[in-house]
Design an enzyme around this catalytic site. Structure first.
Site, short mmCIF file in Angstrom:
data_model
loop_
_atom_site.label_atom_id
_atom_site.label_comp_id
_atom_site.label_asym_id
_atom_site.label_seq_id
_atom_site.Cartn_x
_atom_site.Cartn_y
_atom_site.Cartn_z
N ASN A 74 0.86 -1.19 0.00
CA ASN A 74 0.00 0.00 0.00
C ASN A 74 0.90 1.24 0.00
O ASN A 74 1.43 1.62 1.04
CB ASN A 74 -0.91 -0.02 1.24
CG ASN A 74 -1.81 1.20 1.31
OD1 ASN A 74 -1.89 1.98 0.35
ND2 ASN A 74 -2.49 1.38 2.43
N TRP A 75 1.07 1.81 -1.17
CA TRP A 75 1.96 2.97 -1.30
C TRP A 75 1.34 4.25 -0.73
O TRP A 75 2.01 5.27 -0.62
CB TRP A 75 2.32 3.21 -2.78
CG TRP A 75 3.29 2.21 -3.35
CD1 TRP A 75 3.86 1.13 -2.72
CD2 TRP A 75 3.83 2.21 -4.69
NE1 TRP A 75 4.70 0.46 -3.58
CE2 TRP A 75 4.71 1.10 -4.80
CE3 TRP A 75 3.65 3.03 -5.81
CZ2 TRP A 75 5.40 0.80 -5.97
CZ3 TRP A 75 4.35 2.73 -6.98
CH2 TRP A 75 5.21 1.64 -7.05
N LYS A 76 0.05 4.21 -0.44
CA LYS A 76 -0.66 5.40 0.07
C LYS A 76 -0.43 6.57 -0.90
O LYS A 76 -0.45 6.35 -2.10
CB LYS A 76 -0.25 5.71 1.50
CG LYS A 76 -0.39 4.48 2.40
CD LYS A 76 -0.26 4.78 3.85
CE LYS A 76 -0.37 3.47 4.64
NZ LYS A 76 -0.45 3.66 6.07
N HIS B 8 -9.99 1.20 4.31
CA HIS B 8 -8.74 1.42 5.05
C HIS B 8 -9.02 2.40 6.19
O HIS B 8 -9.81 3.33 6.04
CB HIS B 8 -7.66 1.96 4.11
CG HIS B 8 -6.31 1.94 4.75
ND1 HIS B 8 -5.90 2.92 5.62
CD2 HIS B 8 -5.28 1.04 4.68
CE1 HIS B 8 -4.67 2.63 6.05
NE2 HIS B 8 -4.28 1.49 5.48
N GLU C 26 -7.43 4.81 7.25
CA GLU C 26 -7.17 6.22 6.93
C GLU C 26 -8.33 6.83 6.18
O GLU C 26 -8.56 8.05 6.23
CB GLU C 26 -5.84 6.34 6.15
CG GLU C 26 -4.66 6.12 7.09
CD GLU C 26 -3.38 5.65 6.41
OE1 GLU C 26 -3.28 5.73 5.17
OE2 GLU C 26 -2.48 5.19 7.15
N GLU D 37 -6.17 -5.07 10.16
CA GLU D 37 -5.18 -4.01 10.41
C GLU D 37 -5.53 -3.29 11.71
O GLU D 37 -6.31 -2.32 11.69
CB GLU D 37 -5.21 -2.99 9.27
CG GLU D 37 -4.78 -3.55 7.94
CD GLU D 37 -4.06 -2.47 7.13
OE1 GLU D 37 -2.88 -2.67 6.85
OE2 GLU D 37 -4.67 -1.43 6.82
N GLY E 236 1.75 2.06 10.94
CA GLY E 236 2.65 3.20 10.70
C GLY E 236 3.72 3.40 11.75
O GLY E 236 4.24 4.51 11.92
N SER F 274 2.75 -2.16 10.61
CA SER F 274 4.18 -2.14 10.92
C SER F 274 4.92 -3.43 10.56
O SER F 274 5.78 -3.91 11.31
CB SER F 274 4.40 -1.80 12.40
OG SER F 274 3.93 -0.50 12.66
N GLY G 115 2.63 -1.17 4.48
CA GLY G 115 2.58 0.27 4.22
C GLY G 115 3.97 0.85 4.02
O GLY G 115 4.58 0.69 2.95
C1 PEP Z 1 -1.37 0.35 6.25
O1 PEP Z 1 -1.64 1.51 6.59
O2 PEP Z 1 -2.11 -0.30 5.48
C2 PEP Z 1 -0.14 -0.24 6.77
C3 PEP Z 1 -0.06 -1.54 6.84
O3 PEP Z 1 0.82 0.63 7.12
P1 PEP Z 1 2.25 0.32 7.85
O4 PEP Z 1 2.81 -0.92 7.25
O5 PEP Z 1 3.05 1.52 7.61
O6 PEP Z 1 1.90 0.10 9.30
#
Ligand code: PEP
Length: 260
Positions: free
Chosen positions: A12-14, A99, A101, A170, A176, A218, A239
């Site tokens: 997930n490049w966001k 998601h 976010e 998640e 994050g 993470s 992420g």
């Molecule tokens: C995400 O937000 O989908 C995610 C998994 O982020 P991160 O790996 O940075 O925790």
């Protein structure tokens, strides 16, 4: 069943990287590794604007593309929205839905459900994100919350459609951060079993156990092996670590080795 299936690793490049040139570069570096791994299904979810560029760079099946969101309507006066058919047309086969976010910006369970149904109708695989913001082991409120999120997201999904869905667990409190902040593998395993139990309450057991459940929060090269092996997940949603080809490729390599 989950032991023989390819591991599903979704990047997930966001809202990154900041230019098409950088997106192409990152994709090319990941492609070098992902295209060699027969036991891993790599999925890249870039910002939608980069989807056509990336889909023109790769014709195989070891890397598939995903959107990070979409709208539920097929067409019309919905300024700023993208339809499922448009995504399909430019080569996306997955879409991340619900998601945290996006939920933080007001997307509710009903909207997620409408999007899930629309994605299925268009032939795109929905990656349905669920997860609590904190855990309360005494009252178990996080379990009630998860049950409600999953039940609402799957409303109206038939047994036949269920096998085309991915659940991404998640926990928001783990997203994050650094390697040490990811969920403990034993706790993850327990939660995955709980998620499967919820699904078996809604669908036939055999169908419920075919549904891939992946983990995000993470994930980094240092914790990927234990999360996959002891967490008993079918894959990972990655992420921040997916923005470095070096880190993401390490994760892919572990996933290839971790398949029994
Ligand atoms: C995400 O937000 O989908 C995610 C998994 O982020 P991160 O790996 O940075 O925790």
């Amino acid at each position: 069943m989950s032991k023989v299936r390819k591991k599903l690793i979704i990047a997930n490049w966001k809202m990154n990287p900041q230019s098409a040139a950088d997106a192409k570069r990152l994709f090319a570096e990941v492609k070098q590794m992902a295209s060699k791994l027969a036991k891993v299904q790599t999925v890249i979810a870039p910002p939608s604007i980069y989807l056509p560029i990336l889909s023109s760079l790769y014709r195989g099946h070891r890397i598939l593309l995903s959107a990070q969101n979409m709208f539920w309507e097929e067409k019309g006066s919905y300024t700023g929205e993208v339809s499922p058919k448009m995504l399909k047309d430019i080569g996306a086969t997955y879409v991340i839905l619900g998601h945290s976010e996006r939920r933080a910006q007001g997307e509710d369970d009903q909207a997620v459900n409408r999007k899930v149904l629309a994605a299925l109708k268009a032939g795109i695989t929905p990656v349905v994100c669920v997860g609590e913001s904190d855990r309360d082991h005494r009252e178990g409120t996080h379990l009630t919350f998860l049950r409600s999120q999953i039940t609402k997201a799957l409303k109206g999904v038939s047994e036949r459609q269920l096998v085309r869905i991915v659940i991404a667990y998640e926990p928001i409190w783990a997203i994050g951060k650094g390697e040490g902040a990811a969920m403990q593998p034993d706790e993850l395993h327990e939660t995955v079993l709980f998620i499967r139990k919820i699904i078996t309450e809604l669908y036939k057991k055999q169908v419920a156990f075919r549904l891939p459940v992946i983990y995000g929060g993470s994930v980094e090269p240092g914790n990927v092996a234990t999360l996959l092996a002891e967490g008993e997940v079918d894959g990972l949603l990655v992420g921040h670590a997916s923005l470095s080809a070096k880190s993401f490729n390490e994760i892919l390599k572990f996933a290839q080795g971790g398949v029994k």
